[in-house]
Scaffold this motif. Structure first.
Motif, PDB file in Angstrom:
ATOM      1  N   TRP A 199      -4.276   5.666   0.577  1.00  0.00           N
ATOM      2  CA  TRP A 199      -3.755   6.168   1.843  1.00  0.00           C
ATOM      3  C   TRP A 199      -2.463   5.440   2.171  1.00  0.00           C
ATOM      4  N   GLN A 200      -1.611   6.091   2.942  1.00  0.00           N
ATOM      5  CA  GLN A 200      -0.412   5.445   3.460  1.00  0.00           C
ATOM      6  C   GLN A 200      -0.586   5.294   4.972  1.00  0.00           C
ATOM      7  N   PHE A 201       0.039   4.267   5.534  1.00  0.00           N
ATOM      8  CA  PHE A 201      -0.011   4.073   6.978  1.00  0.00           C
ATOM      9  C   PHE A 201       0.794   5.176   7.677  1.00  0.00           C
ATOM     10  N   TRP A 240      -2.853  -3.218   2.125  1.00  0.00           N
ATOM     11  CA  TRP A 240      -1.626  -3.876   1.661  1.00  0.00           C
ATOM     12  C   TRP A 240      -0.531  -3.611   2.687  1.00  0.00           C
ATOM     13  N   GLU A 241      -0.137  -4.673   3.387  1.00  0.00           N
ATOM     14  CA  GLU A 241       0.903  -4.610   4.409  1.00  0.00           C
ATOM     15  C   GLU A 241       2.126  -5.388   3.932  1.00  0.00           C
ATOM     16  N   PRO A 242       3.280  -5.232   4.621  1.00  0.00           N
ATOM     17  CA  PRO A 242       4.507  -5.884   4.143  1.00  0.00           C
ATOM     18  C   PRO A 242       4.389  -7.392   3.939  1.00  0.00           C
ATOM     19  N   ASN A 243       3.594  -8.066   4.759  1.00  0.00           N
ATOM     20  CA  ASN A 243       3.494  -9.522   4.639  1.00  0.00           C
ATOM     21  C   ASN A 243       2.053 -10.015   4.543  1.00  0.00           C
ATOM     22  N   LYS A 244       1.154  -9.116   4.109  1.00  0.00           N
ATOM     23  CA  LYS A 244      -0.250  -9.503   4.101  1.00  0.00           C
ATOM     24  C   LYS A 244      -1.048  -8.579   3.192  1.00  0.00           C
ATOM     25  N   THR A 245      -2.015  -9.147   2.479  1.00  0.00           N
ATOM     26  CA  THR A 245      -2.995  -8.353   1.744  1.00  0.00           C
ATOM     27  C   THR A 245      -4.386  -8.733   2.236  1.00  0.00           C
ATOM     28  N   GLY A 271       3.909   6.219 -14.044  1.00  0.00           N
ATOM     29  CA  GLY A 271       4.763   7.384 -14.203  1.00  0.00           C
ATOM     30  C   GLY A 271       4.245   8.619 -13.506  1.00  0.00           C
ATOM     31  N   ARG A 272       3.041   8.556 -12.943  1.00  0.00           N
ATOM     32  CA  ARG A 272       2.452   9.713 -12.278  1.00  0.00           C
ATOM     33  C   ARG A 272       2.237   9.460 -10.787  1.00  0.00           C
ATOM     34  N   PHE A 273       1.796   8.255 -10.436  1.00  0.00           N
ATOM     35  CA  PHE A 273       1.605   7.914  -9.028  1.00  0.00           C
ATOM     36  C   PHE A 273       1.784   6.423  -8.835  1.00  0.00           C
ATOM     37  N   SER A 274       2.619   6.049  -7.886  1.00  0.00           N
ATOM     38  CA  SER A 274       2.738   4.662  -7.448  1.00  0.00           C
ATOM     39  C   SER A 274       3.008   4.679  -5.956  1.00  0.00           C
ATOM     40  N   GLN A 275       2.752   3.556  -5.301  1.00  0.00           N
ATOM     41  CA  GLN A 275       2.896   3.509  -3.852  1.00  0.00           C
ATOM     42  C   GLN A 275       3.169   2.078  -3.411  1.00  0.00           C
ATOM     43  N   ARG A 276       3.966   1.953  -2.364  1.00  0.00           N
ATOM     44  CA  ARG A 276       4.186   0.647  -1.740  1.00  0.00           C
ATOM     45  C   ARG A 276       3.476   0.629  -0.390  1.00  0.00           C
ATOM     46  N   SER A 300       6.522  -6.288  -2.463  1.00  0.00           N
ATOM     47  CA  SER A 300       7.264  -5.137  -1.942  1.00  0.00           C
ATOM     48  C   SER A 300       7.598  -4.072  -2.986  1.00  0.00           C
ATOM     49  N   ASP A 301       7.213  -4.280  -4.247  1.00  0.00           N
ATOM     50  CA  ASP A 301       7.470  -3.260  -5.263  1.00  0.00           C
ATOM     51  C   ASP A 301       6.379  -2.191  -5.228  1.00  0.00           C
ATOM     52  N   PRO A 302       6.711  -0.932  -5.505  1.00  0.00           N
ATOM     53  CA  PRO A 302       5.668   0.081  -5.663  1.00  0.00           C
ATOM     54  C   PRO A 302       4.763  -0.297  -6.837  1.00  0.00           C
ATOM     55  N   LEU A 303       3.465  -0.085  -6.678  1.00  0.00           N
ATOM     56  CA  LEU A 303       2.492  -0.420  -7.713  1.00  0.00           C
ATOM     57  C   LEU A 303       1.640   0.808  -8.025  1.00  0.00           C
TER      58      LEU A 303
END
Length: 321
Positions: free
Chosen positions: A318-320, A258-263, A160-165, A280-283
């Protein structure tokens, strides 16, 4: 976690989140501002990977309760996350080209425990005693017995405070030792009935070798940890076991790209495991110190108190670009 559904229980994450959260917990730690100098790291030549993808761990029963839905945008969703910060190249993700990333979350605990960023709460709070603190710029969570004489779990999360995909997530920490302790750093999401999960670190010092080994005082120390990916509740995509130096003896960096098709998972900037998978869900991030599972049950030999803490220097995302 490896025992994914064991952690999905009656832990309530925040006053704002209705219902019960599966597999996590929460606390209050926020944007501490400045960076903490990185502690010297162990030689990476001592790191190895022990494949575990064919040695599937046991599954726990699914939870009886359903968590509340948590809305958020696909990218760096947050209600109170820090604004992007420009850092020197040396302060980027360990082992990565920092010019390819933008900082989206940073807590080095210099300003104490920010309850606007992290959740921590227990449904059985009447048994809880002090088992965490922020001191000298680190969050410490340690084994302790409650007023009922039993060890109890402590969990911090940003639900509820921070999530990211997608992006890069990193923690620098020193782990506790002892029978029964089960420290972890992981990501969780729940939306439209889905329950994806990425475990960056879970360790079992009290487990059978090679999970742990007796220290000089005979108390087991953590010598291995597991990164795990779950597509959904009960649907494990894969995991491995990473053999390391004693993780209670010093600080190490635990990372996930964490990439769209790879961790891809990292230990002190070195790649230790990669998995072709689409989550693909925000975590949202979770830090916890629980007990049991492969670490066995704590007992009189388990060191309690602040001197045996799960000690976290920082958590960053970080985000790409």
């Amino acid at each position: 976690m490896i025992e994914h559904n064991t952690r999905i229980n009656t832990y309530r994450v925040s006053a704002a989140a209705a219902g019960l959260l599966a597999a996590c917990g929460g606390s209050s730690v926020g944007d501490g501002g400045g960076l903490i100098p990185t502690t010297s790291l162990k030689a990476l030549s001592h790191v190895s990977v022990v494949s575990g993808t064919t040695d599937s761990p046991p599954q726990a029963a699914p939870p009886s309760s359903t968590p509340s839905e948590n809305s958020g945008s696909p990218q760096a969703s947050s209600t109170s996350s820090p604004s992007p910060v420009t850092l020197p190249p040396s302060d980027g993700p360990a082992g990565q080209d920092s010019s390819r990333y933008t900082l989206t979350f940073h807590d080095s605990f210099d300003a104490g425990l920010d309850r606007n960023v992290w959740n921590t709460e227990r449904t059985d709070a009447d048994i809880a005693v002090a088992n965490y603190a922020v001191k000298k710029g680190t969050l410490k969570i340690w084994p302790e017995r409650g007023t009922n004489g039993e060890f109890f779990d402590r969990t911090f999360d940003t639900d509820g405070r921070f999530s990211q995909r997608y992006g890069y997530f990193e923690m620098e920490a020193r782990l506790p030792k002892g029978k029964g302790v089960w420290p972890a750093f992981w990501l969780l999401g729940y939306k439209d009935g889905r329950r994806p999960e990425i475990d960056i670190l879970e360790a079992y010092p009290g487990g059978a070798a090679p999970w742990g080994a007796p220290g000089i005082d005979g108390v087991p120390v953590p010598m291995m940890y597991a990164p795990v990916v779950w597509n959904d509740r009960g649907d494990q995509a894969g995991y491995t076991k990473v053999a390391t130096p004693d993780m209670s003896a010093g600080f190490h960096r635990y990372g996930l790209k964490w990439e769209p098709n790879k961790t891809t998972f990292y230990f002190d900037g070195k790649e230790v495991y990669s998995l072709q998978v689409s989550v693909s869900d925000p975590l949202f991030p979770i830090l916890d110190l629980w007990f049991g599972s492969a670490s066995s049950e704590p007992d009189e030999s388990t060191p309690t108190g602040e001197s045996n803490a799960f000690e976290i220097n920082y958590v960053k995302a970080w985000q790409f670009k």
